[in-house]
Scaffold this motif. Structure first.
Motif, PDB file in Angstrom:
ATOM      1  N   VAL A   3       0.740  -1.124  -0.059  1.00 32.92           N
ATOM      2  CA  VAL A   3       0.113   0.037  -0.195  1.00 32.92           C
ATOM      3  C   VAL A   3       0.870   1.085   0.004  1.00 32.92           C
ATOM      4  CG1 VAL A   3      -1.895   1.153   1.239  1.00 32.92           C
ATOM      5  CG2 VAL A   3      -1.806  -1.028   1.125  1.00 32.92           C
ATOM      6  N   HIS A   4       0.511   2.072  -0.739  1.00 32.46           N
ATOM      7  CA  HIS A   4       1.475   3.662  -0.914  1.00 32.46           C
ATOM      8  C   HIS A   4       0.344   4.619  -1.056  1.00 32.46           C
ATOM      9  CE1 HIS A   4       1.231   3.603  -5.364  1.00 32.46           C
ATOM     10  NE2 HIS A   4       1.266   2.195  -5.121  1.00 32.46           N
ATOM     11  N   GLU A   5       0.937   5.688  -0.969  1.00 32.64           N
ATOM     12  CA  GLU A   5       0.242   7.121  -1.348  1.00 32.64           C
ATOM     13  C   GLU A   5       0.671   7.554  -2.638  1.00 32.64           C
ATOM     14  OE1 GLU A   5      -0.399   9.463   2.273  1.00 32.64           O
ATOM     15  OE2 GLU A   5      -0.403   7.728   3.521  1.00 32.64           O
ATOM     16  N   ASP A   6       1.440   7.198  -3.274  1.00 32.62           N
ATOM     17  CA  ASP A   6       1.888   7.876  -4.468  1.00 32.62           C
ATOM     18  C   ASP A   6       0.900   7.391  -5.343  1.00 32.62           C
ATOM     19  OD1 ASP A   6       3.376   8.689  -6.670  1.00 32.62           O
ATOM     20  OD2 ASP A   6       5.339   7.615  -6.484  1.00 32.62           O
ATOM     21  N   GLU A   7       0.712   8.679  -6.369  1.00 33.38           N
ATOM     22  CA  GLU A   7      -0.469   8.562  -7.440  1.00 33.38           C
ATOM     23  C   GLU A   7       0.067   7.583  -8.708  1.00 33.38           C
ATOM     24  OE1 GLU A   7      -0.049  12.157 -10.061  1.00 33.38           O
ATOM     25  OE2 GLU A   7      -0.877  12.555  -8.464  1.00 33.38           O
ATOM     26  N   MET A   8       1.422   7.332  -8.544  1.00 30.47           N
ATOM     27  CA  MET A   8       2.039   6.558  -9.754  1.00 30.47           C
ATOM     28  C   MET A   8       1.991   4.894  -9.235  1.00 30.47           C
ATOM     29  SD  MET A   8       2.624   8.350 -12.237  1.00 30.47           S
ATOM     30  CE  MET A   8       3.161   7.455 -13.378  1.00 30.47           C
ATOM     31  N   HIS A   9       1.631   4.149 -10.057  1.00 27.42           N
ATOM     32  CA  HIS A   9       1.612   2.657  -9.743  1.00 27.42           C
ATOM     33  C   HIS A   9       2.847   1.955 -10.733  1.00 27.42           C
ATOM     34  CE1 HIS A   9      -1.837   3.036  -7.469  1.00 27.42           C
ATOM     35  NE2 HIS A   9      -2.459   3.790  -8.480  1.00 27.42           N
ATOM     36  N   TYR A  10       3.413   1.092 -10.338  1.00 28.51           N
ATOM     37  CA  TYR A  10       4.447   0.388 -11.184  1.00 28.51           C
ATOM     38  C   TYR A  10       4.369  -1.132 -10.968  1.00 28.51           C
ATOM     39  CZ  TYR A  10       7.022   4.504 -10.831  1.00 28.51           C
ATOM     40  OH  TYR A  10       7.261   6.086 -10.668  1.00 28.51           O
ATOM     41  N   GLY A  11       4.752  -1.824 -12.102  1.00 27.55           N
ATOM     42  CA  GLY A  11       4.542  -3.343 -12.257  1.00 27.55           C
ATOM     43  C   GLY A  11       5.791  -3.925 -12.555  1.00 27.55           C
ATOM     44  N   PHE A  12       6.538  -4.661 -12.232  1.00 23.88           N
ATOM     45  CA  PHE A  12       7.780  -5.466 -12.794  1.00 23.88           C
ATOM     46  C   PHE A  12       7.562  -6.192 -14.172  1.00 23.88           C
ATOM     47  CE2 PHE A  12      10.877  -9.022 -13.014  1.00 23.88           C
ATOM     48  CZ  PHE A  12      11.979  -8.311 -13.275  1.00 23.88           C
ATOM     49  N   ALA A  13       8.260  -5.853 -15.220  1.00 26.14           N
ATOM     50  CA  ALA A  13       8.272  -6.330 -16.596  1.00 26.14           C
ATOM     51  C   ALA A  13       9.367  -7.652 -16.743  1.00 26.14           C
ATOM     52  CB  ALA A  13       8.045  -5.283 -17.457  1.00 26.14           C
ATOM     53  N   CYS A  14      10.447  -6.925 -16.831  1.00 24.61           N
ATOM     54  CA  CYS A  14      11.619  -7.744 -17.025  1.00 24.61           C
ATOM     55  C   CYS A  14      12.910  -7.227 -16.439  1.00 24.61           C
ATOM     56  CB  CYS A  14      11.858  -7.798 -18.438  1.00 24.61           C
ATOM     57  SG  CYS A  14      12.951  -8.495 -19.381  1.00 24.61           S
ATOM     58  N   ASP A  15      13.870  -8.203 -16.109  1.00 21.41           N
ATOM     59  CA  ASP A  15      15.064  -7.949 -15.282  1.00 21.41           C
ATOM     60  C   ASP A  15      16.154  -7.721 -16.685  1.00 21.41           C
ATOM     61  OD1 ASP A  15      16.975  -7.584 -13.614  1.00 21.41           O
ATOM     62  OD2 ASP A  15      17.307  -9.796 -13.600  1.00 21.41           O
ATOM     63  N   LEU A  16      16.909  -6.584 -16.517  1.00 27.02           N
ATOM     64  CA  LEU A  16      17.985  -6.381 -17.325  1.00 27.02           C
ATOM     65  C   LEU A  16      19.207  -6.367 -16.571  1.00 27.02           C
ATOM     66  CD1 LEU A  16      16.325  -3.430 -19.362  1.00 27.02           C
ATOM     67  CD2 LEU A  16      16.497  -5.676 -20.080  1.00 27.02           C
ATOM     68  N   SER A  17      19.439  -7.507 -15.639  1.00 33.23           N
ATOM     69  CA  SER A  17      20.318  -7.526 -14.659  1.00 33.23           C
ATOM     70  C   SER A  17      21.826  -7.028 -15.157  1.00 33.23           C
ATOM     71  CB  SER A  17      20.474  -8.799 -14.095  1.00 33.23           C
ATOM     72  OG  SER A  17      20.932  -9.969 -15.133  1.00 33.23           O
ATOM     73  N   GLU A  18      22.290  -7.420 -16.386  1.00 31.99           N
ATOM     74  CA  GLU A  18      23.585  -6.978 -17.052  1.00 31.99           C
ATOM     75  C   GLU A  18      23.860  -5.559 -17.046  1.00 31.99           C
ATOM     76  OE1 GLU A  18      21.087  -7.467 -20.933  1.00 31.99           O
ATOM     77  OE2 GLU A  18      21.439  -8.613 -18.921  1.00 31.99           O
ATOM     78  N   TYR A  19      22.925  -4.692 -16.849  1.00 29.38           N
ATOM     79  CA  TYR A  19      22.917  -3.381 -16.691  1.00 29.38           C
ATOM     80  C   TYR A  19      22.539  -2.606 -15.392  1.00 29.38           C
ATOM     81  CZ  TYR A  19      23.202  -3.868 -21.875  1.00 29.38           C
ATOM     82  OH  TYR A  19      23.384  -4.293 -23.138  1.00 29.38           O
TER      83      TYR A  19
END
Length: 76
Positions: A3-19
Motif C-alpha cells: 500500500v502506498h500514497e504515491d499516485e503512480m503505480h508500477y509493475g515489474f516487467a523484465c530484469d536487465l541484470s547486466e545493466y
C-alpha cells in the motif's frame, strides 16, 4: 503488493541484470501505461546475508526486504 500514497503505480516487467536496470510498467489511475527502464534500488538488508530490495531506485515507501520482515513479525 504494498500500500502506498504515491499516485503512480508500477509493475515489474523484465530484469536487465547486466545493466543493473529493469523494465517496469508505470501508470496512474486510468491513464496509458508506459514502459520505462529504471535502475535497481541499491538498498540491502542489514547483515552479511542481507537481501537486496527488489524495486527500483527512488521508489516510494519501504524496501521489499522490510515488508518481508514485517510479515514475519506479524505472523502473516
Amino acid at each position: 503488493m504494498s500500500v502506498h500514497e504515491d499516485e503512480m503505480h508500477y509493475g515489474f516487467a523484465c530484469d536487465l541484470s547486466e545493466y543493473g536496470t529493469a523494465l517496469w510498467l508505470r501508470w496512474a489511475e486510468m491513464t496509458v501505461v508506459d514502459l520505462v527502464v529504471l535502475p535497481d534500488c541499491p538498498a540491502v538488508a542489514p547483515g552479511a546475508d542481507g537481501d537486496a530490495c527488489c524495486l527500483f531506485a527512488g521508489h516510494p515507501e519501504r524496501h521489499t526486504w522490510k515488508e518481508a520482515l514485517e510479515e514475519v513479525a506479524h505472523g502473516s
